[in-house]
Structures are given as structure tokens and as C-alpha cells.
Design a protein around this motif. Structure first.
Motif, PDB file in Angstrom:
ATOM      1  N   TYR A 611      12.982  22.318  85.246  1.00 24.83           N
ATOM      2  CA  TYR A 611      13.257  23.083  84.272  1.00 24.83           C
ATOM      3  C   TYR A 611      14.164  23.411  84.691  1.00 24.83           C
ATOM      4  CZ  TYR A 611       9.549  23.796  81.021  1.00 24.83           C
ATOM      5  OH  TYR A 611       8.982  23.862  80.192  1.00 24.83           O
ATOM      6  N   TYR A 612      14.814  23.698  86.225  1.00 24.75           N
ATOM      7  CA  TYR A 612      16.116  23.311  86.494  1.00 24.75           C
ATOM      8  C   TYR A 612      17.154  22.714  85.345  1.00 24.75           C
ATOM      9  CZ  TYR A 612      20.446  23.402  90.701  1.00 24.75           C
ATOM     10  OH  TYR A 612      21.364  23.390  90.407  1.00 24.75           O
ATOM     11  N   SER A 615      17.788  24.006  82.550  1.00 23.53           N
ATOM     12  CA  SER A 615      18.828  24.932  82.608  1.00 23.53           C
ATOM     13  C   SER A 615      20.339  25.181  83.061  1.00 23.53           C
ATOM     14  CB  SER A 615      18.261  25.850  83.494  1.00 23.53           C
ATOM     15  OG  SER A 615      19.206  25.901  84.992  1.00 23.53           O
ATOM     16  N   GLN A 616      20.942  24.000  83.141  1.00 22.03           N
ATOM     17  CA  GLN A 616      21.782  22.751  83.289  1.00 22.03           C
ATOM     18  C   GLN A 616      22.337  22.473  82.502  1.00 22.03           C
ATOM     19  OE1 GLN A 616      23.759  24.192  86.250  1.00 22.03           O
ATOM     20  NE2 GLN A 616      21.792  25.558  86.598  1.00 22.03           N
ATOM     21  N   LYS A 642      17.275  29.492  90.856  1.00 24.16           N
ATOM     22  CA  LYS A 642      18.389  29.610  90.349  1.00 24.16           C
ATOM     23  C   LYS A 642      18.517  31.096  91.631  1.00 24.16           C
ATOM     24  CE  LYS A 642      17.420  29.720  85.026  1.00 24.16           C
ATOM     25  NZ  LYS A 642      17.170  30.710  84.614  1.00 24.16           N
TER      26      LYS A 642
END
Length: 658
Positions: A611-612, A615-616, A642
Motif C-alpha cells: 500500500y505504500y 500511495s507512490q 507515511k
């Protein structure tokens, strides 16, 4: 038990039931040219490479079979059950190949009942072919499995039969000694006072016999010393756990050679337990400190030894809790569970006493209650047998008197007999039909079990399959790290970017085709030994053994590249560009401890990394290489990446860093 069996079967020249119909013969196998002598000097990896190179050459069916089985043995010796099983499935052992059959049976994914049944079948076949030593060892292994599962009565019968067979056939001392040790241990673990004394006397006989054979140079000194140390240890544990004669326990355990014996840590822990029970606090603390410097190679033993260490600490330092005792390994011996729960029930802490009683009750429901029912059934069966025997004798007297009757009466009786035979024949047909139905249902159950572990759409294994196997992989990594083998395990979680949008735009049928093509591409990108499962929806999970961080990153790159390198061409001719986001974690990843965490933590960390990546901007991979402390790990699990900055020591690698 496993060491004894390995020593026995290693004596075989060729070595199912786990077997296929013979397509080659023993004679054909024996007529092959011998393996070069230098093969025995190669390392594990060199042997694997040599065998794979030979398998790529133009060879006949018999030579291929020999090389495949040798490769299976190498994988098995190196602790690679998945690879071993894959060869067993693709090249099943021939019926005459007992050693290979046993190896394949050992790595097959079987239930307890299935494994016991197949071992009995193998035992009977070994006896038919005259392999008595191997048959005795297999029977002893069956007994040990039965005792570990709580089937104590059957275990006694198996060991008694193995001991009788070994004595009657005059098998070598190596095999007989192993069976005697296991039988004596079982007497002590689960017998009454008389059986415990019988077991200890048997151990003492083994001790005297081994020393005599050693002094006469009939046993190698190293093997003799191992047997002597094991016997000292068994007598010590018998007195500590069962007789509770702690002075004798300390005496026997004190004779174990701590520099060489594989039971060194166990001997120190049970010495500490005996000393603290005698009120010798300083001596107990000394033994406890020494035991803390060692590790046992068996994860089951290591876990219950930690429990005993905490019980000793509880008495020495008024330690509030004994957390290791709350989570004993499922394969822990019944005798250890009983002893641990009894000691918890005797502690001063009311909470621990209550938990000890509760654990006793759960153990009764799961294991002991069944044993009591089995014993009752056995007693009822014996009573029924006696009743039938008495009826038979009365019927015999009656028939003798009826022989004096007239011919007409005899004819009537014969007619009744013929009717009885007809009834019996019908009964047999009914029984056979019933057995065939049961056999069919068992086959169906096995197929249903296999199907329940497969995803019907993609054909991949599913989450149920993963949960049944992941703990073995983690235990193997823990064991390898304790042996400084630096084995590492990587977990990757990944999904298709914007899959919901794809479904909404093209329909669920197209979505299903994308999922199938996605699974096919990732499967081809991975190695045979990697575990790929459909986690749910458009999410997939991979578990892979890796050598280092470069290997860890390369697998993430291969997954991503396989999906994104070219568009998906679907059966209707539609071309779709598909991307994915991959999150991965390598373990051990904590710099302050080497212990592998629970698999749920690994999956959660991989999910956080994925999920990181989303987000990127998606369409990338993110790998967690290192987390400095448990505190930072907790923050990652709760808050994601985050809120973290680089100064907290979390080391990430992404495809954008390439």
C-alpha cells in the motif's frame, strides 16, 4: 527415533504403499554403471548441479529414474521437503525401491491416519521381502507416532511387537537397542508404577550392554557414547518428571557429557528443575544460566524447554508469568504437556493454577477422553469375545447330542446349514459392498481435500493450503539460523492495479480471464520451490526461500516484469495493459533479534509495503529489508510508512531505486 530409522535404511542397496506399478526392474537398476567415486566428495550444491546436468543429457528411462531418486535424497537430506515431494510426484518410486518409498512417504502431505496406514502397509511389505531390520524400525516409528498423538494403547502394542520381532529375528544390536530404548521410554512416560520400574530397568540393561560392547570394541566409541548419554538422560527425566525423585534425577543427568551430547540443553534445564524442587536455588540458577547459552535443534523441544526455564525462574525470582507454557508446540509429547500443566496447577499464582486446570481439561477433551473410550471399547470387546466363546462351546455339546437323532433330523439340520451359508454369503456381499463404498468415500474425501486447497478459477493453491504449510517454512528458517546457515524467507503480497475499474469497464468475465493470465505469468516467473497462492480477489501471495537481499529484490522484479512487460491478450482478442504493485518483506528483518515472527505479521508487513507502493503511484515493487527494533515494527504495523522518516532506521528498496 528418526536417527535410528535413518541408520537402518542407509544400509539398503536400493532403496511405496507409496509406489507405482513397476516399469523398470531391480535388475535393470543394478546393471547401471556405478556412480563415480568423486560424487561422494562433492558439496550439496555441487551434487545437485551434477545430477541436473546429467538429467539434461540423452539418457534412458532407467538412468533417469536413478538420477531423480538421488536428487530426491539430496533434497531430503538438506531439509527441502517440498522439492523432495515434487520429485516423488513426478517420478514415483518403484514397488521394490523401499528406501525411496519411505523417503517419499515421509514428505507426503498426509493426515495422521493416512500416514499410519501407509507405514503399516510398508512394514508388512518389508517383512514379505525379508527386510526385517527395516521392518522393525518402521514399526517402532509407528509406535512413536501413536504415542505422540495420544494413542498409548496402540503404541504399547506396536513397540511390544517390534521388540519381539527384533529378538526373534536376531537383528543387529543397533536396531534392537533403538527399539529397546523407545520401548523403555514409553513404559516410563505412560505406564503405571510397575511399568515405570520395568522401563528404568530396561534402560539400565541397555547401559550395561552398550558399555560391554564398547569395551570389547564391538561398537564404535562415538556411537557407544551417544547411546550412553541418551540413556543417562532418559533415566534422569524418568526420575524428574515421573518418579519426582529429584536427587536421583540430578545424579543421572549429571553423568551426561554436556560437551558432546545432543541432549545437553535438555539435561541442563531438567537439572535446574530438579535443583529448584530440592530447594537448591544457587545450583538451579547455575544450571539455568548454562542452559541459556545453548539451543536445541528441534523447535518442538526448544519451545517446551523455554517453558520449563520460566517455571524454574518463577520459583527462583517470583516471576509473574510463564508465557512459553501458554503456547506449547502442537507436536509436544503428551507426557510433557501433562507434566507442565500439573506443575502450573501447583503454582502459588491463582491465575496460573486456573490456567493449568483449564489446560488439563482441554487435554482431557482432545486426547485423554478418546483414550478412555478406546479402553472401554476394548474391555467391551473382550467381554463379547468371552460370551461368544462360551456360546460356541454350548453349541458344540448340543450338536454332539443331536448326532444321535434320526436321519431325517440330520437332513433338516443340513438344510438349515445350507440356509446359514447362504445368509453368510449374502452378508459377506453386503460387507464387501459397504467396504467398497467406504473406500470410494475415502478417495472422494482425499480429492475434496485437494480441491479445497485449490482456487477453482486460477488453479493456484489457496489460503487454506498456505496456512497448512507456512509454519513449517518458518520453523525451518528458525532452525537454519540457529545453525548459522543464514537461510532467509521472503513473503510478497501483490495485486492488480485498478482491477475494480477493469471489471466495471469490461465485465467480470474479462476480469476472470485477466486473473487467469495473471496467475499463469507469475507462475512461470517463479521457481518450482516457491509457494504461490491466490490470497483473495485480485490479491496474490508468494513465499520464497532467498539467499540474500539481492535475491529478495530479484524475485519482486521478476513478478512485476512478468505482469507489465507486455499487454494481456485475452481469448476474445482484446489487448489490455495490466500493471501490479508488489509489497515484500524478508525475514529475519529485525536487527536486534533473529527470531522469525508469526506469519500474520509477515503478511501484514508485506501488505503495508504494497500500500505504500500504491500511495507512490502504483506499478512498482517495494521491499522491506530491515527494521531496527520491535517498537519501530509496531509503529509500521499501526501507521504504515507515511509517518516514518529515514532516521528511524527502516530500510526500504523499491523498483524506482533500480
Amino acid at each position: 527415533m528418526q536417527l535410528l530409522l535413518t541408520l537402518v535404511i542407509s544400509l539398503a542397496l536400493t532403496t511405496g504403499v507409496y509406489a507405482q506399478d513397476d516399469s523398470i526392474s531391480l535388475e535393470e537398476l543394478e546393471q547401471l554403471p556405478p556412480i563415480p567415486a568423486e560424487y561422494g566428495t562433492l558439496s550439496y550444491l555441487e551434487k545437485v548441479n551434477w545430477l541436473n546436468e546429467r538429467l539434461n543429457e540423452d539418457i534412458n528411462v532407467v538412468e533417469e529414474y536413478r538420477l531423480q531418486r538421488m536428487l530426491a535424497f539430496e533434497y531430503d537430506d538438506n531439509g527441502e521437503p517440498t522439492l523432495t515431494n515434487s520429485i516423488c510426484e513426478s517420478h514415483p518410486p518403484q514397488s521394490f525401491d523401499f528406501y525411496y518409498r519411505y523417503t517419499c512417504l515421509a514428505v507426503d502431505d498426509l493426515s495422521y491416519e493416512q500416514r499410519i496406514s501407509k507405514l503399516f502397509e510398508l512394514h508388512e511389505k518389508l517383512l514379505e521381502e525379508g527386510w526385517v531390520e527395516f521392518a522393525v524400525s518402521v514399526l517402532a516409528e509407528i509406535g512413536w507416532m501413536q504415542s505422540s498423538s495420544g494413542n498409548i494403547k496402540q503404541a504399547f502394542q506396536s513397540f511390544e511387537q517390534a521388540l519381539s520381532l527384533a529378538k526373534d529375528q536376531r537383528v543387529p544390536w543397533l536396531v534392537l537397542n533403538g527399539v529397546m530404548q523407545d520401548t523403555a521410554t514409553l513404559y516410563i512416560m505412560y505406564g503405571d508404577a510397575n511399568y515405570r520400574q520395568k522401563g528404568m530397568q530396561l534402560h539400565k540393561h541397555i547401559l550395561e550392554r552398550t558399555k560391554a560392547l564398547r569395551d570389547d570394541n564391538q561398537l564404535p566409541p562415538e556411537h557407544a557414547q551417544n547411546t550412553i548419554d541418551l540413556t543417562y538422560f532418559n533415566l534422569g527425566v524418568a526420575n524428574a518428571l515421573h518418579e519426582r525423585d529429584y536427587e536421583k534425577a540430578l545424579d543421572w543427568l549429571g553423568k551426561v557429557n554436556l560437551e558432546q551430547a545432543v541432549q545437553a540443553k535438555s539435561a541442563l534445564v531438567f537439572s535446574a528443575l530438579s535443583a529448584v524442587e530440592l530447594g537448591k536455588a544457587e545450583l538451579a540458577a547455575n544450571y539455568l544460566d548454562q542452559s541459556a547459552q545453548l539451543e536445541d535443534q528441534d523447535p518442538v523441544v526448544e519451545r517446551y524447554l523455554a517453558c520449563y526455564q520460566q517455571l524454574v525462574n518463577h520459583k527462583l525470582n517470583n516471576q509473574d508469568d510463564v508465557p512459553a507454557c501458554h503456547n506449547l508446540h502442537p507436536d509436544t509429547q503428551l507426557e510433557v504437556k501433562l507434566d507442565v500443566y500439573k506443575r502450573m496447577s501447583e503454582l502459588e499464582s491463582s491465575d496460573l493454577r486456573i490456567e493449568g486446570h483449564e489446560n488439563f481439561y482441554q487435554l482431557y477433551k482432545s486426547t485423554l477422553q478418546n483414550q478412555l473410550k478406546q479402553s472401554s471399547s476394548a474391555m467391551a470387546s473382550s467381554a463379547e469375545l468371552s460370551r461368544l466363546q462360551l456360546e460356541s462351546e454350548l453349541q458344540k455339546d448340543l450338536l454332539e447330542k443331536e448326532e444321535l437323532l434320526k436321519d431325517a433330523e440330520r437332513e433338516r439340520r443340513e438344510t438349515q446349514s445350507n440356509l446359514m451359508y447362504a445368509i453368510i454369503a449374502i452378508f459377506i456381499l453386503v460387507v464387501v459392498f459397504g467396504l467398497l463404498q467406504i473406500r470410494q468415500k475415502l478417495r472422494q474425501a482425499k480429492r475434496f481435500k485437494a480441491l479445497s486447497q485449490r482456487d477453482s478459477l486460477t488453479g493456484l493453491h489457496n489460503r487454506l493450503y498456505f496456512e497448512g504449510r507456512i509454519q513449517r517454512e518458518l520453523d525451518a528458517v528458525n532452525l537454519a539460523n540457529r545453525e548459522e546457515d543464514n537461510k532467509r524467507l521472503a513473503v510478497y503480497l501483490f495485486d492488480i492495479d485498478y482491477f475494480k475499474k477493469l471489471n466495471d469497464s469490461y465485465g467480470h468475465d474479462i476480469g476472470d480471464e485477466v486473473l487467469k493470465e495473471f496467475a499463469r505469468r507469475v507462475t512461470h516467473a517463479l521457481r518450482e520451490q516457491d509457494m504461490l497462492v491466490r490470497w483473495g480477489g485480485e490479491e496474490f501471495l508468494v513465499v520464497a526461500k532467498v539467499d540474500d537481499e539481492d535475491d529478495f529484490h530479484n524475485i519482486a522484479q521478476r513478478i512485476h516484469k512478468a505482469v507489465t512487460q507486455k499487454p494481456f491478450i485475452l481469448p476474445n482478442g482484446l489487448e489490455l495493459p495490466v500493471t501490479c504493485t508488489v509489497g515484500g518483506v524478508i525475514c529475519p528483518y529485525l536487527t536486534d533479534i533473529d527470531q522469525v515472527p508469526h506469519w500474520r505479521t509477515l503478511v501484514q508487513l508485506a501488505d503495508t509495503a504494497m500500500y505504500y507502493g500504491k500511495s507512490q503511484g502504483r506499478n512498482r515493487w517495494v521491499c522491506i529489508n530491515e527494521i531496527p527494533t520491535k517498537e519501530v515494527e509496531e509503529k509500521v504495523l499501526n501507521e504504515g510508512f507515511k509517518s516514518l522518516d529515514k532516521h528511524q532506521g527502516v530500510k526500504l528498496k523499491t523498483s524506482n531505486d533500480q
